[in-house]
Scaffold this motif. Sequence first.
Motif, short mmCIF file in Angstrom:
data_model
loop_
_atom_site.label_atom_id
_atom_site.label_comp_id
_atom_site.label_asym_id
_atom_site.label_seq_id
_atom_site.Cartn_x
_atom_site.Cartn_y
_atom_site.Cartn_z
N THR A 58 21.95 37.20 53.42
CA THR A 58 22.57 38.38 52.75
C THR A 58 22.79 39.58 53.83
O THR A 58 23.81 40.19 53.99
CB THR A 58 21.66 38.95 51.68
N SER A 103 17.79 43.10 59.25
CA SER A 103 16.61 42.32 58.50
C SER A 103 15.91 43.27 57.46
O SER A 103 15.39 44.19 58.03
CB SER A 103 15.90 41.78 59.29
N GLN A 104 16.29 42.86 56.44
CA GLN A 104 15.26 43.67 55.30
C GLN A 104 13.57 43.78 55.52
O GLN A 104 13.13 44.66 55.63
CB GLN A 104 15.51 43.07 54.01
N SER A 105 13.20 42.44 55.73
CA SER A 105 11.68 42.15 56.10
C SER A 105 11.41 42.51 57.51
O SER A 105 10.24 43.14 57.74
CB SER A 105 11.29 40.95 55.85
N THR A 108 11.67 38.11 59.85
CA THR A 108 12.66 36.63 59.74
C THR A 108 12.55 36.31 61.22
O THR A 108 13.12 36.80 62.08
CB THR A 108 13.97 37.18 59.51
N SER A 156 18.15 39.40 47.70
CA SER A 156 18.57 40.80 48.12
C SER A 156 19.42 41.46 47.56
O SER A 156 20.82 40.68 47.30
CB SER A 156 18.92 40.71 49.60
N GLU A 244 21.60 30.73 44.90
CA GLU A 244 20.21 31.10 44.91
C GLU A 244 19.54 31.10 43.44
O GLU A 244 18.62 30.89 43.38
CB GLU A 244 19.74 31.94 45.90
O1 M6R Z 1 14.41 39.60 55.79
P1 M6R Z 1 15.79 39.31 55.96
O2 M6R Z 1 16.87 40.47 55.74
O3 M6R Z 1 15.81 39.13 57.46
O4 M6R Z 1 15.92 38.26 55.43
C1 M6R Z 1 17.31 37.48 55.52
C2 M6R Z 1 17.63 36.42 54.50
O5 M6R Z 1 16.55 35.62 54.31
C3 M6R Z 1 17.70 37.17 53.14
O6 M6R Z 1 18.86 37.91 53.10
C4 M6R Z 1 18.27 35.99 52.04
O7 M6R Z 1 19.45 35.31 52.37
C5 M6R Z 1 18.09 36.40 50.51
N1 M6R Z 1 17.34 35.37 49.65
C6 M6R Z 1 19.49 36.65 49.97
O8 M6R Z 1 19.32 37.02 48.63
#
Ligand code: M6R
Length: 368
Positions: A58, A103-105, A108, A156, A244
Amino acid sequence: EKGGHDFFMLKEIAEQPQALADTLLGHFENGRVVLDEQRISDQDLRDVDKVFVVACGTAYHAGLIAKYAIEHWTRLPVEVELASEFRYRDPVLDRSTLVVAISQSGETADTLEAVRHAKEQKARVLAICNTNGAQIPRESDAVLYTHAGPEIGVASTKCFLAQIVATYLVGLALAQARGTKYSDEVAREYLALEQMTDAVAQVLETVEPVRALARDLSSTDTVLFLGRHVGYPVALEGALKLKELAYIHAEGFAAGELKHGPIALIEDGVPVIVVMPSPVGRAVLHSKMVSNIREIQARGATTIVIAEDGDIAAAALADHLIVIPRVPTLLQPLVSTVPLQAFAAAVAQARGYDVDKPRNLAKSVTVE
Ligand code: M6R
């Protein structure tokens, strides 16, 4: 803790106006975009001559959307690449390249390794991250945090919208540094971003019919998504959410590619979700999309059209119409994504799946 919702994901969808407001908060002061951490000089920012955006899933879709705004505002070339591809080729990077890692987290594995590779090649790295002090921001030269709050659902949602806004702030910061936009223009763009909080809240008021439609269509085994311009990455994101969460075959396409292959997939009753360009802001693309809808309808597709308020042509053609508020074109993804999130969640719920914990997926992918 789910605030009256059945799933965290539904709560997080509902929190999107707040996520946008909180992401904007403190990032624009005295007429200037402010990053959270900046270990690059203003001169280095001015000297940037090329931008790469690297991310996965995402976050990658947020990057694809960012390309339109950053190129438009800065006149810098922007390439968007999956982190897992970027790191294993030999991208042309040097000290005047800016690599934006989303990156949300912030943990990654592929995105982190892409950051490390970029740094080895002397590129400057700016992280957009939702997790304070995570590894990716720690290793970057500059950081802009999305203040979306913790995202628990594996899919996400609120972080995606916050990432789009954050990349736009980065685009405005670059435009400012390079002088490609006057400060009053930057202030105007910022104001437009602020107004999106209300626009997203307005869309949230209208998702119930979308959920009802999703329940009606929940036994389908395939859904196709079409978009153009910024609506193209939105189509990709809509398809990702549906695969998903609902485990349905879903694919997003650039509508201009239809005749180059995907139209062969259209048969009687196949649901196709179309993200309509604005008839006002993107009139040329809008009329092309009208033709695309006619083409797929002639082959039996059931069309679900997401269109701006006042789009008479779309309203007349659509088998099912989802109306979103009229907003500036570059900001349309912030409103057009919301019904797609609600749609995917409702299909998954109708099928009896746990939308917070889809099978085979982890919230953070820390192994390759
Ligand atoms: O933590 P991140 O943003 O790096 O994660 C990236 C992807 O793993 C994350 O967006 C994934 O595709 C989600 N399951 C989407 O809903």
